[in-house]
Design an enzyme around this catalytic site. Structure first.
Site, PDB file in Angstrom:
ATOM      1  N   GLY A   1      -7.779   7.918   7.069  1.00 42.01           N
ATOM      2  CA  GLY A   1      -8.400   8.491   8.864  1.00 42.01           C
ATOM      3  C   GLY A   1      -9.580   8.826   8.937  1.00 42.01           C
ATOM      4  O   GLY A   1     -10.640   8.784   8.009  1.00 42.01           O
TER       5      GLY A   1
ATOM      6  N   ASP B   1       0.843  -1.278   0.357  1.00 41.67           N
ATOM      7  CA  ASP B   1      -0.145   0.077   0.162  1.00 41.67           C
ATOM      8  C   ASP B   1       0.960   1.310  -0.071  1.00 41.67           C
ATOM      9  O   ASP B   1       1.912   1.391   0.938  1.00 41.67           O
ATOM     10  CB  ASP B   1      -0.846  -0.042   1.363  1.00 41.67           C
TER      11      ASP B   1
ATOM     12  N   HIS C   1      -9.348   5.111  -2.000  1.00 41.38           N
ATOM     13  CA  HIS C   1      -8.628   4.885  -0.603  1.00 41.38           C
ATOM     14  C   HIS C   1      -9.291   5.613   0.361  1.00 41.38           C
ATOM     15  O   HIS C   1     -10.451   6.376   0.180  1.00 41.38           O
ATOM     16  CB  HIS C   1      -7.214   5.723  -0.954  1.00 41.38           C
ATOM     17  N   GLY C   2      -8.949   5.593   1.749  1.00 39.45           N
ATOM     18  CA  GLY C   2      -9.495   6.518   2.712  1.00 39.45           C
ATOM     19  C   GLY C   2     -11.098   6.004   2.825  1.00 39.45           C
ATOM     20  O   GLY C   2     -11.995   6.699   3.245  1.00 39.45           O
TER      21      GLY C   2
ATOM     22  N   VAL D   1      -9.740  -0.118   3.311  1.00 37.61           N
ATOM     23  CA  VAL D   1     -10.232   0.180   4.673  1.00 37.61           C
ATOM     24  C   VAL D   1      -9.241  -0.043   5.731  1.00 37.61           C
ATOM     25  O   VAL D   1      -8.647  -1.252   5.745  1.00 37.61           O
ATOM     26  CB  VAL D   1     -11.499  -0.590   5.151  1.00 37.61           C
TER      27      VAL D   1
ATOM     28  N   ASP E   1       2.895   4.657  -5.216  1.00 35.36           N
ATOM     29  CA  ASP E   1       2.559   5.949  -5.182  1.00 35.36           C
ATOM     30  C   ASP E   1       3.508   7.003  -5.553  1.00 35.36           C
ATOM     31  O   ASP E   1       4.417   7.507  -4.843  1.00 35.36           O
ATOM     32  CB  ASP E   1       2.319   6.018  -3.661  1.00 35.36           C
TER      33      ASP E   1
ATOM     34  N   GLU F   1      -1.177   5.876  -8.604  1.00 37.41           N
ATOM     35  CA  GLU F   1      -1.878   6.998  -7.911  1.00 37.41           C
ATOM     36  C   GLU F   1      -1.813   8.291  -8.568  1.00 37.41           C
ATOM     37  O   GLU F   1      -0.571   8.614  -9.082  1.00 37.41           O
ATOM     38  CB  GLU F   1      -1.758   7.243  -6.628  1.00 37.41           C
TER      39      GLU F   1
ATOM     40  N   THR G   1      -8.123   2.494   8.933  1.00 36.51           N
ATOM     41  CA  THR G   1      -8.568   3.108  10.173  1.00 36.51           C
ATOM     42  C   THR G   1      -9.809   2.463  10.911  1.00 36.51           C
ATOM     43  O   THR G   1      -9.806   2.193  12.387  1.00 36.51           O
ATOM     44  CB  THR G   1      -8.789   4.471  10.204  1.00 36.51           C
TER      45      THR G   1
HETATM   46  P1  13P Z   1      -8.524   4.544   6.019  1.00 32.99           P
HETATM   47  O1  13P Z   1      -7.477   4.386   7.028  1.00 32.99           O
HETATM   48  O2  13P Z   1      -9.005   5.970   6.005  1.00 32.99           O
HETATM   49  O3  13P Z   1      -9.600   3.461   5.986  1.00 32.99           O
HETATM   50  O4  13P Z   1      -7.799   4.373   4.672  1.00 32.99           O
HETATM   51  C1  13P Z   1      -7.266   3.289   4.226  1.00 32.99           C
HETATM   52  C2  13P Z   1      -6.367   3.263   2.916  1.00 32.99           C
HETATM   53  O5  13P Z   1      -6.847   4.035   2.130  1.00 32.99           O
HETATM   54  C3  13P Z   1      -5.209   2.605   2.882  1.00 32.99           C
HETATM   55  O6  13P Z   1      -4.494   2.944   1.901  1.00 32.99           O
END
Ligand code: 13P
Length: 287
Positions: A178, A84, A207-208, A230, A105, A135, A232
């Site tokens: 996050g 990642d 992402h995120g 996913v 990335d 990315e 966080t």
């Molecule tokens: P989150 O921690 O916001 O779920 O994001 C995970 C992520 O995008 C890993 O690359």
């Protein structure tokens, strides 16, 4: 069954669902995610950040653990072991260690440099049967030291990187690693639609994934997102369940201090969270 992520994401894109990438940190995380994928009959991607790789003593340890666990647990659903937000050097380390997929990335490089490095890594990865994610536009927030301002991707740049032969593409669309702040403007579906139009059949990556409302997740999938990351949210689930166990004094009852008991509520919480996400993403019974 360890495989590259290419086929599972092509199928997801065609079938209008998304495969979850869940980041791993240790044995409990890995076991929880693998078992849940098997129980849900869902493909899955295990994400490893460079920081998590270092924590687990290196990518070789991670690759050996995942391969052995996949075998010992008799996992038959497709599983990709994916780097990642990899650096250029990190990508080579993971290729050598036996990962089945990498993300380069290069979003913080000028586009020409991102193109040059991505081109090289696409060739190396494909020659060895690995899939590769790139990315464009940065994901906001911070994850294991990778900081992004969160600017939306330029659809033309996305097309340029997609044309290099990457297997799936992460495009910044206002998403953040996050927790999302109260005043978050939401995902830019305008950007996503424009990127999707430019890149054709390329599976897109969101992402995120933590904290994105369900309706936005579904809309993103309808606009070409086939992989959702996913991280966080699993950490928060683990933390809440562990806190509850300790606050209830269960660690002080009988052999409640045994690490296998102490870590079990968090383990079960990760399993429940991963199942919830697989159901939301539509990947259940798609193995
Ligand atoms: P989150 O921690 O916001 O779920 O994001 C995970 C992520 O995008 C890993 O690359």
């Amino acid at each position: 069954m360890l495989v590259s992520a290419t086929e599972m994401l092509k199928k997801a894109r065609d079938g209008k669902y998304a495969v979850g990438q869940f980041n791993i940190n240790n044995l409990e995380w890995t076991k929880a995610i693998l078992l849940t994928a098997q129980e849900c009959n869902s493909p899955v991607i295990l994400g490893v950040s460079e920081g998590a790789g270092k924590y687990m003593t290196g990518f070789e340890t991670v690759a050996a653990m995942v391969a052995a666990m996949d075998k010992s647990l008799g996992i038959t659903v497709p599983v990709a072991l994916h780097l990642d937000h990899g650096s250029y050097e990190g990508c080579y380390k993971c290729i050598k260690a036996g990962f089945t997929s990498i993300m380069f990335d290069g979003s913080h490089f000028p586009i020409e440099e991102n193109v040059a490095k991505t081109t090289e890594l696409v060739n190396v990865a494909h020659n060895l049967g690995l899939s590769i994610e790139a990315e464009v536009g940065s994901i906001g927030g911070e994850e294991d030291g990778v900081v992004g301002a969160g600017e939306c991707a330029d659809p033309n740049e996305c097309k340029m990187i997609a044309d290099l032969g990457v297997d799936f593409l992460a495009a910044g669309i206002g998403n953040i690693h996050g927790k999302y702040p109260e005043n978050w403007a939401g995902l830019s579906f305008e950007t996503l639609a424009a990127v999707n139009e430019k890149v054709g059949e390329m599976p897109l990556v969101l992402h995120g994934g933590t904290g994105i409302p369900d309706d936005m997740i579904k809309k993103a999938i309808s606009l070409g997102v086939a992989k959702i990351n996913v991280n966080t949210e699993c950490q928060l689930s683990f933390q809440e369940a562990t806190r509850e166990y300790i606050e209830a004094g269960k660690d002080q009852q009988g052999k409640g201090f045994d690490p296998r008991k102490l870590l079990n509520p968090g383990f079960e919480a990760i399993k429940a969270k991963v199942k919830e996400k697989m159901e939301l993403f539509g990947s259940v019974d798609k193995a």
